[in-house]
Design an enzyme around this catalytic site. Structure first.
Site, short mmCIF file in Angstrom:
data_model
loop_
_atom_site.label_atom_id
_atom_site.label_comp_id
_atom_site.label_asym_id
_atom_site.label_seq_id
_atom_site.Cartn_x
_atom_site.Cartn_y
_atom_site.Cartn_z
N GLU A 98 -1.15 23.78 15.20
CA GLU A 98 -0.57 23.93 13.86
C GLU A 98 -1.61 23.65 12.78
O GLU A 98 -1.64 24.32 11.74
CB GLU A 98 0.64 22.99 13.69
CG GLU A 98 1.84 23.34 14.55
CD GLU A 98 2.55 24.61 14.07
OE1 GLU A 98 1.92 25.45 13.40
OE2 GLU A 98 3.76 24.76 14.35
N CYS A 147 7.84 18.52 15.71
CA CYS A 147 6.73 19.04 14.91
C CYS A 147 7.13 19.11 13.43
O CYS A 147 8.19 19.65 13.10
CB CYS A 147 6.30 20.42 15.40
SG CYS A 147 5.06 21.20 14.34
N HIS A 161 0.84 -1.20 0.00
CA HIS A 161 0.00 0.00 0.00
C HIS A 161 0.88 1.24 0.00
O HIS A 161 1.91 1.28 0.66
CB HIS A 161 -0.95 0.01 1.19
CG HIS A 161 -0.27 -0.17 2.52
ND1 HIS A 161 0.24 -1.40 2.95
CD2 HIS A 161 -0.01 0.70 3.52
CE1 HIS A 161 0.77 -1.26 4.15
NE2 HIS A 161 0.64 0.01 4.53
N CYS A 186 7.01 23.31 12.56
CA CYS A 186 7.91 24.31 13.15
C CYS A 186 9.18 23.68 13.70
O CYS A 186 10.09 24.38 14.13
CB CYS A 186 7.20 25.08 14.26
SG CYS A 186 6.96 24.14 15.78
N HIS A 229 -0.01 20.50 20.37
CA HIS A 229 0.66 21.40 19.43
C HIS A 229 0.19 21.13 18.00
O HIS A 229 -0.03 22.08 17.23
CB HIS A 229 2.17 21.22 19.55
CG HIS A 229 2.96 22.07 18.62
ND1 HIS A 229 3.20 23.41 18.86
CD2 HIS A 229 3.56 21.79 17.43
CE1 HIS A 229 3.92 23.91 17.86
NE2 HIS A 229 4.16 22.94 16.98
#
Lengths: 243, 243
Positions: A236, A215, A159, A218, A232
């Site tokens: 975002e 993240c 996949h 950022c 967070h």
DNA sequence: TATTCCGATAGTGAC
DNA sequence: GTCACTATCGGAATGAG
């Protein structure tokens, strides 16, 4: 008490294959899609043809998470590293992914177009009466997509993931979920065929899944604080979708 | 990520003292008992005199768990290793413990006498009319008690534990609870004064709390499987109390 | 090695 | 690294006019 297993010289994905035989039906959960795509509602199967089925991932790890499933059984049972050794097959997958990226981008526009500032002029043009012959391009939603595979898939049927970049989903529940889409464990389809000495052939050795949580947007490092990363990611996401 | 703190040459209990100053009110939770024993109901304070208070542990780790608290503030604030350097004080504690063991044994007889087979002849004698002048001894409940201290107490006020051997209690919730009463971390009062080179002066170094979980009665090893130990302790308790 | 809460980590079982 | 469940392990706060 139990000593760590000594790593062998075999590539990671060969070892994994040996361990995950078909006694585990749960790892064959994608098989029904390629055998009987017509038996699923449009909310699950986006489309299918003789060679591929495109489905929404049952446990999406981003707000949009689609799987492209090659139906050829002789390929579906292979590890992606091996399947994509066949350059003709790889080319065919790329062709299909090219189409699917357009489908996925359209889906993102449907999901977020109303609130995205980059869609503003396009929205206004569409609202004109009559609409102009050519609409402004609007936001490039294809650039918000990732297409690739996991270096060590846990589902046996081959996949290819197409996910939006946000990694925002209630199904994203632990570090490995995140790192499987935010480290080199996720290998872009464009990177194939892989060089023989590509380190990503040894995801376990490289420790991708154990990496600190960072993240995607950022770069902030959350160490092992998954819950804080989740909070967070929501922030975002809210900023990202309205760009 | 954070490196292990390098151990110093100081004995473990000195280090602990430095870290657990009185800024932590929660570690002074026994202070009220020795200051105002009269303010507690009999269900909490078994008895008190000028020098000692005997209380039921608020979070018992056995079906019977009593604490003897010396009231002398100059002793109560010391680590047991230091407090028991005073042989006169040690003797006084031993004297009180001798009394308290009888109280605790009577409590065990009250709790389990009815179902204990070793109490049978005593029960029958008591039911006679009139009862005989001398009752059979019945079960030696004092031999089912442990009296001692923790090598590194977390409660600041000096306290001697008197517990029944069963370690059967809903408050016994993790490995350290169990091992604090089932390894050399628990030091019998009879072992004092401790030799200078007694290894139990360094409980951290010896790793008592991290030891495999072993049944106090049959010795079975449960590794780190606390829940399985708990199940087993219930079974042992049911057999033990009816002996 | 006080409790309690929360969360990260680890093993299992799934037919 | 499929999910879902259990349980083990690990840190932080804990009061107080």
């Amino acid at each position: 008490m139990s000593p760590k297993r000594k790593p062998t010289e075999q590539p990671d994905h060969k070892q994994t294959r040996l361990k995950t035989t078909t006694i585990f039906k749960n790892r064959d959960g994608l098989g029904d899609y390629i055998k009987n795509p017509e038996s699923f509602p449009p909310s699950v199967v986006l489309y299918y043809n003789d060679d591929f089925v495109a489905v929404h991932d049952r446990y999406p790890k981003s707000s949009l998470h689609i799987l492209l499933l090659p139906r050829d059984r002789s390929k579906s049972c292979l590890h992606p590293f091996d399947a994509f050794e066949d350059t003709q097959f790889l080319a065919k997958v790329r062709e299909e992914i090219k189409k699917l990226r357009r489908v996925a981008a359209a889906e993102l526009r449907r999901m977020y177009g109303k609130s995205s500032v980059q869609e503003e002029t396009r929205r206004e043009a569409m609202d004109e009466d009559p609409p102009p012959d050519e609409l402004p391009e609007g936001r490039d939603w294809q650039s918000e997509l990732l297409c690739g595979i996991h270096a060590s898939p846990s589902m046996n049927n081959l996949h290819i993931h197409i996910i939006s970049v946000d990694r925002y989903s209630p199904c994203l529940k632990h570090r490995k979920h995140y790192n499987s889409f935010a480290t080199p464990f996720f290998i872009d389809l464009a990177d194939f065929p892989l060089a023989d000495d590509d380190v990503r052939r040894h995801p376990g050795r490289e420790g991708y899944m154990q990496r600190d949580l960072k993240c995607w947007r950022c770069g902030m490092n959350f160490g092992n604080k998954f819950t804080r990363l989740k909070d967070h990611l929501e922030q975002e996401y809210e900023k990202w979708k309205v760009l």
